[in-house]
Design a protein around this motif. Structure first.
Motif, PDB file in Angstrom:
ATOM      1  N   GLY A  78      -6.863   6.054  -1.889  1.00  0.00           N
ATOM      2  CA  GLY A  78      -7.940   5.090  -1.664  1.00  0.00           C
ATOM      3  C   GLY A  78      -8.159   4.119  -2.819  1.00  0.00           C
ATOM      4  N   LYS A  79      -7.092   3.594  -3.356  1.00  0.00           N
ATOM      5  CA  LYS A  79      -7.228   2.658  -4.473  1.00  0.00           C
ATOM      6  C   LYS A  79      -7.804   1.316  -4.010  1.00  0.00           C
ATOM      7  CE  LYS A  79      -2.853   3.256  -5.718  1.00  0.00           C
ATOM      8  NZ  LYS A  79      -2.503   4.418  -4.881  1.00  0.00           N
ATOM      9  N   THR A  80      -7.476   0.934  -2.772  1.00  0.00           N
ATOM     10  CA  THR A  80      -7.927  -0.382  -2.315  1.00  0.00           C
ATOM     11  C   THR A  80      -9.450  -0.485  -2.290  1.00  0.00           C
ATOM     12  OG1 THR A  80      -6.018  -0.242  -0.869  1.00  0.00           O
ATOM     13  CG2 THR A  80      -7.428  -2.153  -0.598  1.00  0.00           C
ATOM     14  N   ALA A  81     -10.109   0.600  -1.889  1.00  0.00           N
ATOM     15  CA  ALA A  81     -11.570   0.574  -1.831  1.00  0.00           C
ATOM     16  C   ALA A  81     -12.152   0.396  -3.232  1.00  0.00           C
ATOM     17  CB  ALA A  81     -12.094   1.866  -1.195  1.00  0.00           C
ATOM     18  N   ILE A 117      -3.813  -5.725 -10.267  1.00  0.00           N
ATOM     19  CA  ILE A 117      -2.366  -5.732 -10.066  1.00  0.00           C
ATOM     20  C   ILE A 117      -1.912  -4.403  -9.506  1.00  0.00           C
ATOM     21  CG2 ILE A 117      -0.138  -5.973 -11.176  1.00  0.00           C
ATOM     22  CD1 ILE A 117      -1.176  -7.749 -13.082  1.00  0.00           C
ATOM     23  N   ASP A 118      -1.082  -4.480  -8.502  1.00  0.00           N
ATOM     24  CA  ASP A 118      -0.558  -3.291  -7.847  1.00  0.00           C
ATOM     25  C   ASP A 118       0.870  -3.062  -8.295  1.00  0.00           C
ATOM     26  OD1 ASP A 118      -1.569  -1.500  -6.123  1.00  0.00           O
ATOM     27  OD2 ASP A 118      -1.206  -2.659  -4.299  1.00  0.00           O
ATOM     28  N   GLU A 119       1.176  -1.891  -8.795  1.00  0.00           N
ATOM     29  CA  GLU A 119       2.573  -1.521  -9.073  1.00  0.00           C
ATOM     30  C   GLU A 119       3.328  -2.535  -9.914  1.00  0.00           C
ATOM     31  OE1 GLU A 119       3.620   1.357  -8.579  1.00  0.00           O
ATOM     32  OE2 GLU A 119       2.226   2.121  -7.079  1.00  0.00           O
ATOM     33  N   GLN A 151      -1.374  -6.980   3.798  1.00  0.00           N
ATOM     34  CA  GLN A 151      -2.199  -5.808   4.131  1.00  0.00           C
ATOM     35  C   GLN A 151      -3.477  -5.772   3.312  1.00  0.00           C
ATOM     36  OE1 GLN A 151       0.078  -2.212   3.935  1.00  0.00           O
ATOM     37  NE2 GLN A 151       1.196  -2.700   5.799  1.00  0.00           N
ATOM     38  N   HIS A 152      -3.361  -6.102   2.022  1.00  0.00           N
ATOM     39  CA  HIS A 152      -4.566  -6.104   1.189  1.00  0.00           C
ATOM     40  C   HIS A 152      -5.547  -7.171   1.665  1.00  0.00           C
ATOM     41  CE1 HIS A 152      -2.764  -3.182  -1.285  1.00  0.00           C
ATOM     42  NE2 HIS A 152      -2.027  -3.979  -2.023  1.00  0.00           N
ATOM     43  N   PHE A 153      -5.000  -8.299   2.071  1.00  0.00           N
ATOM     44  CA  PHE A 153      -5.824  -9.392   2.586  1.00  0.00           C
ATOM     45  C   PHE A 153      -6.636  -8.878   3.780  1.00  0.00           C
ATOM     46  CE2 PHE A 153      -5.829 -13.414   5.304  1.00  0.00           C
ATOM     47  CZ  PHE A 153      -6.762 -14.097   4.549  1.00  0.00           C
TER      48      PHE A 153
HETATM   49 MG    MG Z   1      -2.322   0.728  -2.034  1.00  0.00          MG
END
Ligand code: MG
Ligand code: ADP
Length: 761
Positions: free
Chosen positions: A346-349, A462-464, A385-387
């Motif tokens: 649940g990193k996006t939240a 930043i992701d990854e 997807q993040h959008f």
């Molecule tokens: Mg993610």
């Protein structure tokens, strides 16, 4: 001659050698000396012709037979040929382009032949072996002894010992070669004229052999290049940890007389590498601490309201992460935080909440507009997807959200589609970002590389992406003296030693708890006899409307002419087989790295929309793809993947509250494979598996290893927590007293040289 001289000035190089050296990144004398062997073989303990294996570098003592010069069958080039006979049999030898060899040695001469076993099973020969005449008395008839370095280092690995919160560091080199009172100097260390006991074996590559390296390095060392060479490591540190000087270490590394010497040398270089990484992280951290950022003020009730509108209750770990981030961002000093959490944790939240807190803030002295957030994803698929996730998270707090990708730009909300996004021009989007009307912009890394202009950029997520330094942040801030806060996120589980090293400039938060209500994934090791049963189980799920991934280690079928072709299942063949023999009624598609970004994108899009039931892919699906309806993953050739990689692959299907299944099918069922895979069914999280990978397979196999820019030797060092902690302590002690290294010009110089080297790779 100097260390920085190009190799081409020292050697006459053939084109194949030039290409090979280039491929290995070896351009200068220094590069050559820092090209380290990965193991040693012992001369004197010879092999016998009887038990030779393809690919072995061997030293065999025997008698020459049938030495003659011939023309090669195809090329008509001259070759020397002959046989070497010992008590166990004989083996052919061939020297290409060296017709004189056969003339130099008479049949019946007793020699030691050192070379590589080549050819194919049943037709082995030694290619271009080096011959040394030996008298009958020097020969020991013992089998060859291959000395692997790994187990030795492994034995040095100590469990973490911490006293009063300080790691105990005094004994890093206690097993090393040197007596406790310092480095054992061998004054004649650069004299290599005597026959070496140990032969260094280097990573293989076409064009340059281990023999070539041994000769070339020997030539360099005997030419005196190491005389007066400056050691980048401070003398007091060398002394404290009983590490050999640079000059000794180079000699001991390439031409050790005793294995302990080579181990001491490796340890020195490992220490050096980790020390310099830590030093650069320490400097980076000190630089950050002097910068300013926007002080983010987010009233608790406003945030609580935002979080309460989530369709779920946040986990304790998410709450803690959010609290840490808010506290960082409130201070006016830049946040530099890494959020590390398994796939699905649940990193996006957490990211959305951080973004929300930022956009609740107005620029100082302005009564309109808000601070801005940039969110970068590693791929276009993920950016989209993040959008979409952000649109959902911000449902009741409508703000403008932009998406910038190579294939188009979008803005939410749309005046045309209610509740949706509109396709807008890049120019328009950039204009709105520049004037602050779009506070949240999501995109791929191109978003920052192309330097989109922000009005008040306060937070970068930043992701990854592994490195994002203070200078990059300054660039983004443009003229503003306040650099953006940084929230870096990763699902790549890494061991503690590695985290301490590569993330030395970041504060770490772990999301070590999965959302409640998740059914634990059912992981099963597939026995060959169970395949049919498993496919039936998959069919039931497919019938119930679910989707599946099938992962194969290869893209194509192996080339049957290649001797060492890996016989693993391929995406293309497996997709055909599944369609033809197992699941003819379902839509099956493939995904792999050789497809164009557009093809990949289309395929993923169709998979997301359930126009595809089974996606047969390589491990490209590893990074963060989210298709909640895909609940099964079948991994072929599972032993070819690291445990943490398998764990990440398995993470593709823990996206919903449907029961998820992971089937791992090894090709072999050796005991160690089974034991290793079994860890998957019992491990509590990815970190545990990463530690297991580090110990069992070595650091080079950790997923993501390529991107960290650490050499093999540095990675080996990561098995040694004491060494890592010692290098870290020394580096940080220096930075604490001398933040910019102004008082340590030699270190500053070495850091700079390293930074440039990495940069040009
Ligand atoms: Mg993610
Ligand atoms: P990752 O950490 O891999 O980026 P995501 O943020 O994509 O994970 O979350 C995975 C899924 O779990 C999403 O569908 C998200 O909405 C959901 N989720 C996140 N946090 C929770 C929670 N606390 N409880 C239930 N579901 C959650």
């Amino acid at each position: 001659m100097r260390l920085t001289d190009p190799l081409s000035a020292q050697f006459r190089l053939m084109d194949v050698q030039k290409t090979a050296l280039k491929r290995l990144g070896i351009a200068t004398v220094r590069d050559l000396l820092y090209h380290f062997p990965f193991r040693y073989e012992q001369a004197g303990d010879e092999s016998s012709v009887g038990g030779l294996q393809l690919g072995q570098e061997v030293s065999i003592v025997g008698v020459l037979e049938k030495m003659e010069t011939k023309k090669a069958w195809k090329s008509r080039r001259p070759v020397s040929e002959g046989y070497l006979r010992d008590s166990s049999g004989r083996i052919k030898m061939r020297w290409f382009n060296q017709p004189y060899i056969a003339k130099m040695y008479l049949d019946g001469t007793r020699v030691r032949a050192i070379g590589k076993v080549t050819g194919s099973a049943g037709k082995l020969y030694l290619a271009n072996p080096q011959l040394q005449k030996v008298s009958a008395t020097d020969v020991a008839d013992a089998p060859i002894q291959t000395i692997q370095i790994d187990p030795e280092l492994n034995a040095l690995r100590n469990s973490p010992e911490v006293k009063n919160g300080e790691p105990v560091v005094s004994s890093v080199a206690e097993h090393g070669a040197s007596p406790a009172n310092g480095v054992r100097r061998r004054d004649d260390a650069t004299d290599l004229s005597e026959v070496q006991d140990l032969f260094a074996i280097y990573p293989e590559t076409k064009g340059v052999t281990s023999l070539w390296f041994r000769h070339a390095i020997k030539k360099m060392i005997s030419s005196g290049v190491l005389d007066g060479v400056e050691d980048p490591l401070p003398a007091d540190i060398l002394k404290r940890y009983h590490l050999p000087s640079l000059a000794s270490a180079i000699v001991w590394m390439h031409a050790p007389q005793k294995l302990v010497d080579s181990i001491a040398a490796r340890k020195r270089f490992a220490f050096e590498e980790v020390f310099f990484i830590q030093l650069s992280r320490g400097v980076e951290r000190a630089m950050q601490a002097r910068e300013q950022s926007f002080a983010i003020d987010a009233p608790k009730n406003v945030l609580d309201e935002f979080i309460n509108e989530f369709p779920f209750k946040p986990t304790k770990a998410q709450e803690k992460a959010i609290a840490a981030i808010l506290s960082d961002m409130s201070s006016g000093r830049p946040m530099s935080r890494l959020l590390e959490g398994d796939v699905g944790s649940g990193k996006t939240a957490v990211a959305a909440t951080a973004a929300f807190a930022v956009v609740k803030n107005r620029p100082h002295g302005q009564n309109f507009g808000t601070l801005q957030v940039a969110y970068m994803a590693p791929t276009e698929i993920l950016a989209k997807q993040h959008f979409e996730s952000f649109i959902t998270f911000f449902e009741n707090n409508p703000i403008n959200i932009g998406l910038i990708t190579g294939s188009g730009c979008y803005k939410f909300p749309s005046k045309v589609h209610k509740g949706g996004a509109t396709n807008i021009s890049r120019a328009q989007l950039l204009k709105w970002v520049a004037n602050g009307e779009i506070p949240v912009v999501i995109g791929t890394h191109a978003l920052i590389q192309k330097s989109v202009q922000f009005k008040h950029l306060a937070l970068v997520i930043i992701d990854e992406q592994h490195r994002f330094g203070v200078n990059q942040r300054k660039k983004l801030a443009q003229k503003d003296i306040r650099i953006p806060h940084l929230l870096s996120m990763t699902a790549t589980p890494i061991p503690r030693t590695l985290a301490l090293t590569i993330y030395g400039d970041l504060d770490l938060t772990l999301l070590d708890e999965m959302p409640a209500g998740r059914k634990p994934i059912s992981t099963e090791i597939v026995k060959p006899t169970d395949r049919a049963k498993i496919y039936e189980k998959m069919r039931q799920e497919l019938e119930a409307g679910r989707q599946a991934y099938v992962i194969c280690p290869r893209i194509d079928e192996p080339d049957p002419d290649k001797a060492f072709a890996v016989m693993a299942k391929s995406v293309k063949e497996e997709a055909k087989r599944l369609k033809r023999d197992i699941f003819p009624e379902y839509e099956i598609a493939i995904l792999h790295s050789k497809m164009t970004p557009k093809e990949k994108d289309d395929t993923m899009h169709k998979f997301s929309n359930h126009q595809i039931d089974i996606l047969v892919a390589t491990s490209v699906v590893e990074v963060g793809v989210n298709v909640p309806n895909a609940t099964m993953i079948f991994i072929e050739g599972a032993e070819r993947f690291g445990l943490s990689q398998l764990h990440q692959l398995r993470g593709r299907v823990v996206r919903s509250n449907h029961q998820a299944y992971c089937f791992v099918a090894p090709e072999s069922k050796g005991e160690s494979t089974m034991a290793r895979l079994k860890a998957l069914t019992t491990a509590k999280n990815g970190f545990e598996l990463a530690e297991a990978d580090l110990l069992q397979r070595g650091a080079g196999q950790l997923s993501g290893a390529q991107q960290w820019g650490i050499s093999d030797i540095g990675m080996e060092a990561l098995k040694n927590l004491k060494l890592v902690e010692a290098a870290r302590k020394e580096a940080l002690d220096i930075v604490k007293k001398d933040e910019t290294l102004a008082k340590h010009p030699a270190l500053q110089h070495a850091l700079f040289a390293r930074a440039n080297q990495v940069h040009f790779e």
